[in-house]
Design a protein around this motif. Structure first.
Motif, PDB file in Angstrom:
ATOM      1  N   THR A  56       0.758  -1.041   0.135  1.00 20.70           N
ATOM      2  CA  THR A  56      -0.037  -0.034  -0.026  1.00 20.70           C
ATOM      3  C   THR A  56       0.936   1.335   0.025  1.00 20.70           C
ATOM      4  N   GLN A  96      -7.722  -0.074  -0.517  1.00 19.40           N
ATOM      5  CA  GLN A  96      -7.945  -1.146   0.246  1.00 19.40           C
ATOM      6  C   GLN A  96      -9.100  -0.995   1.110  1.00 19.40           C
ATOM      7  N   ASP A 172      -6.096  -2.085  -4.793  1.00 13.99           N
ATOM      8  CA  ASP A 172      -5.126  -2.514  -3.795  1.00 13.99           C
ATOM      9  C   ASP A 172      -5.951  -3.492  -2.962  1.00 13.99           C
ATOM     10  N   GLU A 173      -5.635  -4.661  -3.142  1.00 13.00           N
ATOM     11  CA  GLU A 173      -6.223  -5.779  -2.510  1.00 13.00           C
ATOM     12  C   GLU A 173      -7.695  -5.693  -2.867  1.00 13.00           C
ATOM     13  N   LEU A 345      -2.121  -0.184   9.180  1.00 10.35           N
ATOM     14  CA  LEU A 345      -2.315   0.862   8.168  1.00 10.35           C
ATOM     15  C   LEU A 345      -2.507   2.046   9.295  1.00 10.35           C
TER      16      LEU A 345
HETATM   17 MG   LIG Z   1      -2.000  -2.629   2.223  1.00  6.90          MG
END
Ligand SMILES: [Mg+2]
Ligand SMILES: Nc1ncnc2c1ncn2[C@@H]1O[C@H](COP(=O)(O)OP(=O)(O)OP(=O)(O)O)[C@@H](O)[C@H]1O
Length: 345
Positions: A56, A96, A172-173, A345
């Protein structure tokens, strides 16, 4: 899905992304620690790595949301720091933890975004309807997004991010936490987006996802790229092949593992599935495939002689999971604790 403009004007050298020695530190933590990436335009490029690998953070620097602490990154030939505005006009990010408004309906969200990016009222409604239909959300168009399922939510996120067909889309994912059917739907969307000419940088913890979608993959761990190549190249770098065996009777597994280990002269791994075993054979050198096949058939004969019933047997290229294991000595576990990941995060 259709677009107003044909997406994907590559940089001067046909590259969508090029980074050299990219670094991002958070205090003492070198979250991204000298990453070199070369992403050809018009393809899906996979960034594969476990929780906290720096995926990320890398994406955020490329999308101009975070300033690098070292190295360089160019997107379609534009420097992400000095020419951040030029980069922003070419990219779109589906985070994400994405950003549509929960209280608005699907239609309202897309119309709002279309209006904000300069489309007229009529054109905005038309584009919203077109995307909602293409993403299988026509029936849910009038419902508030907070009442969408996880899969619907992910689809509206991606719809929002391709409202104005971007040249480069960061995903992102995109399928973390989705059920298999919803994952397949998202994969189809990604394929459709790429068919329109958009380059996709996809981060994922799922090996099969990278395997399904990405032309090239960079395996990233602890802020560094530890391997890069096409799927075939990554797999070949690990060994000639991998023997997968499923037994009829879980109680015979220990014995089967011992026999296989001897016959293959290889380390045998017990899979989470209580009847499954895997072993890597060969070193990937010349003639290694035939040698591996010969060894595998001898191993099967040994099992048969011992009266161990094999329900399923295959000799194939190693999975990306095994690639990761071989590269890092650690399994790549996509089912790691989500809370820990989110705290990170
Ligand atoms: Mg990530
Ligand atoms: N804003 C921040 N402040 C401090 N540390 C951060 C910040 N963002 C990320 N990190 C740290 O940087 C490292 C890389 O995080 P990053 O989010 O890039 O990983 P990731 O590969 O995306 O992981 P995941 O698969 O869990 O999303 C982690 O150690 C994380 O804790």
């Amino acid at each position: 899905m259709s677009s107003k403009q044909p997406g994907g004007h590559p940089g001067p050298d046909g590259l969508a992304i090029e980074t050299a020695g990219l670094v991002k530190t958070f205090g003492e933590n070198r979250a991204v620690d000298g990453v070199d990436l070369t992403v050809p335009a018009g393809t899906v490029y996979g960034l594969l790595g476990p929780n906290g690998a720096g995926k990320t953070t890398t994406v955020k620097m490329l999308a101009t949301l975070l300033r690098p602490d070292g190295g360089e990154a160019h997107v379609f030939g534009h420097d992400v720091v000095r020419e951040a505005d030029a980069v922003r006009t070419r990219v779109s990010l589906t985070g994400q933890y994405a950003s549509v408004d929960e209280d608005l309906t699907g239609t309202e969200n897309l119309v709002l975004l279309a209006r904000l990016t300069g489309h007229g009222k009529k054109a905005s409604y038309a584009r919203a309807e077109q995307l909602l239909t293409a993403f299988g959300l026509a029936e849910a168009a009038g419902r508030q997004v907070k009442n969408y399922s996880g899969g619907m939510r992910r689809r509206i996120d991606i719809a929002a991010s391709i409202l104005n067909t971007p040249d480069l889309l960061f995903l992102d994912e995109p399928t973390t936490g989705l059920d298999p059917r919803s994952r397949n739907q998202v994969w189809d969307i990604v394929r459709a987006v790429v068919a329109q000419g958009t380059t996709v940088l996809l981060t994922t913890q799922y090996l099969d996802e990278a395997d399904q979608l990405a032309a090239r993959i960079a395996v990233i761990d602890k802020g560094r790229v530890i391997a890069e190549g096409t799927k075939g190249e990554l797999k070949a770098s690990v060994g000639a092949g991998s023997v997968h065996v499923r037994l009829r009777d879980a109680a015979r597994r220990e014995e089967a593992a011992r026999l296989l280990g001897l016959a293959l002269a290889a380390q045998v791994q017990l899979e989470p599935d209580p009847v499954a075993l895997t072993a890597r054979v060969g070193d990937g050198g010349r003639g290694a495939e035939e040698a591996a096949a010969e060894k595998a058939s001898r191993a099967l004969a040994e099992l048969a002689r011992a009266g161990i019933v094999v329900d399923n047997f295959s000799l194939g290229q190693p999975s990306l999971d095994e690639v990761f294991l071989a590269l890092t000595d650690q399994p790549l576990d996509p089912h790691q604790d989500r809370e820990e990941a989110e705290a990170a995060l």
